[in-house]
Design an enzyme around this catalytic site. Structure first.
Site, short mmCIF file in Angstrom:
data_model
loop_
_atom_site.label_atom_id
_atom_site.label_comp_id
_atom_site.label_asym_id
_atom_site.label_seq_id
_atom_site.Cartn_x
_atom_site.Cartn_y
_atom_site.Cartn_z
CD GLU A 147 -1.79 1.09 2.09
OE1 GLU A 147 -2.08 0.11 1.63
OE2 GLU A 147 -0.81 1.22 2.70
CD GLU A 184 0.58 -0.16 6.85
OE1 GLU A 184 0.95 -0.76 6.05
OE2 GLU A 184 -0.71 -0.19 7.08
C1 GCO Z 1 -0.77 -1.61 3.20
C2 GCO Z 1 -1.31 -2.56 4.31
C3 GCO Z 1 -0.59 -3.72 4.79
C4 GCO Z 1 0.66 -4.51 3.89
C5 GCO Z 1 1.84 -4.03 4.04
C6 GCO Z 1 2.75 -4.41 3.18
O1 GCO Z 1 -0.55 -0.55 3.70
O2 GCO Z 1 -0.52 -2.16 2.13
O3 GCO Z 1 -1.75 -1.76 5.30
O4 GCO Z 1 -1.61 -4.50 5.01
O5 GCO Z 1 0.47 -5.97 4.73
O6 GCO Z 1 1.53 -2.48 3.46
O7 GCO Z 1 2.36 -4.93 1.88
#
Ligand code: GCO
Length: 444
Positions: A169, A349
């Site tokens: 990200e 994710e």
């Molecule tokens: C993200 C991070 C995670 C967060 C998840 C929830 O992608 O922002 O990889 O570390 O914990 O997204 O906010």
């Protein structure tokens, strides 16, 4: 709609769960680990909602073997984890820390011993503090430091991991870390954020080329957080605001990687905040990707005037205050497929924070379970319409340190009792396991 079945997915589809180092490991200065910008940021008064930090977290550094047993017990194919750069190279340049590497060797070998495919992320935000002291990602020198670090990780672990992701990200690192400043390192400058994003892309491209030149055969790519951006109304002003948001939030991140150029409209709007780009940078950034990781949590609705009130959507809202909008994942994937030539996509994710209901050792989290099921179905819908998606990872295996929200927001499908560090499978984990194990065996 017919009920969701794993048998509707291709045989090679990878199912997994995801975590990141800072959010679960703890052991903040064990065995020679150096400090990271998140260790430092947590000490700034007022920036973490519950004034917590990552010193203990889920004690995964000590409990990794039991945690891998849990992962294997879920029946997933793969585990996405990240390396803490300052654990393996305390100052971010110069000497490597053998004890730090020994931990990740144990972890990766532990995955292989349990039949799990390691999906490794090099940078999930915990930059060594020593590099921040020299300007961090704003400083072009950090690019070469990252390439050296990546090559050392690939040299030691590249023969055993399935996949290597450079950055998790870039938008979050750039914008939340350097423009709004609500995440580490807490800088507030749009020009800094834009330069940081450019250095992240450049270090990504150069690291991929260097790791491949060394002969590393793992699949290589990057993970972006992306959202479809809808205008709040049909009014021209709202439509224009949505196009601008899409330019800065999606096209700015996708196009250098896939097209080797920044979107001209965004560049123009940036004016004096545009990044410093040296000759050859864009070609270095646009290296072929073996995969693109997409993290999806919610859509974004944009209006030119007052911020859109999400209560007007009538949709469920998570504990983070995020709208539940699974069809946005289908829309996003179809749009990427329409507008770009894509490598295989992984949903790296997806998940949600909801409060758990704990009754007699059972952890009921029907909202999380439904959230996950609906987003798996939304992924399948995009695949049916022609998008190649090769895997899906739930965020997260464990409740963990949710950055500026501290420990109050729980994303895990496994509950962590922070007093005892006991882990218990929530209903969502039982559901996921049941879903995964209903897989028809080949030939049946
Ligand atoms: C993200 C991070 C995670 C967060 C998840 C929830 O992608 O922002 O990889 O570390 O914990 O997204 O906010």
């Amino acid at each position: 709609m017919s009920p969701l079945s794993i048998n509707d997915f291709p045989e090679h589809f990878t199912w997994g769960v995801a975590t990141s180092a800072f959010q679960i490991e703890g052991a903040a200065d064990a065995d020679g680990k150096g400090p990271s910008i998140w260790d430092d940021f947590c000490r700034v008064p007022g920036v973490i909602a519950d004034a917590s930090d990552g010193r203990q977290a889920c004690e995964h550094y000590q409990r990794w073997a039991d945690d891998l047993d849990l992962v294997a017990d879920l029946g997933v194919d793969a585990y996405r984890f990240s390396i803490s750069w300052p654990r393996v190279q305390p100052l971010g340049s110069g000497a490597f820390n053998e004890a730090g590497f020994a931990f990740y060797e144990r972890l990766v070998d532990g995955m292989l011993a349990r039949g799990l495919k390691p999906f490794l992320t090099l940078n999930h935000w915990d930059l060594p503090s020593a590099l921040q002291a020299r300007g961090g990602w704003e400083n072009r020198d950090t690019v070469q430091c990252f390439v050296d670090y990546a090559c050392e990780v690939a040299r030691r672990l590249g023969d055993r991991v399935t996949s290597i992701c450079t950055h998790n990200e870039p938008w979050v690192i750039a914008v939340l870390g350097h423009e709004s400043g609500i995440f580490a390192p807490g800088i507030k400058s749009r020009a800094a954020a834009i330069q940081v994003a450019h250095h992240l892309f450049l270090s990504h491209g150069l690291a991929l080329s260097a790791m491949r030149a060394q002969g590393c055969k793992a699949d290589m790519g990057i993970v972006l957080n992306l959202a479809p951006i809808n205008a709040a109304t049909d009014a021209e002003a709202d439509q224009a605001a949505a196009r601008r948001a899409d330019g800065g939030g999606l096209r700015w991140y996708v196009e250098p990687l896939l097209k080797g150029e920044y979107p001209a409209d965004v560049l123009q709007e940036l004016g004096a905040d545009a990044p410093r780009i040296l000759p050859g940078d864009m070609a270095s950034i646009q290296v072929p990707l073996d995969f693109l990781g997409v993290n999806y949590y919610m859509r974004s609705v944009v209006s030119a005037g007052e911020p859109w009130d999400l209560k007007t959507s009538g949709n469920e809202i998570t504990d983070m205050g995020w709208e539940v909008y699974p069809q946005g994942l289908t829309e996003l994937l179809l749009r990427l497929h329409r507008d770009y030539t894509l490598p295989p996509i992984f949903i790296t994710e997806n998940g949600a924070a909801f409060p758990d209901e704990v009754i007699n050792q059972q952890v009921h989290d029907s909202q999380r379970q439904r959230y996950i099921a609906r987003h798996i179905a939304a992924t399948l819908e995009a695949m049916r319409q022609g998008v190649r998606v090769d895997g899906y990872f739930v965020w997260s295996l464990l409740d963990n340190f949710e950055w500026s929200s501290g420990y109050a927001k729980r994303f895990g499908i496994v509950r962590v009792d922070y007093d005892t560090q006991a882990r218990s499978l929530k209903d969502s984990a039982l559901w996921y396991r049941n879903f995964l194990t209903s897989k028809r065996k080949p030939g049946n």
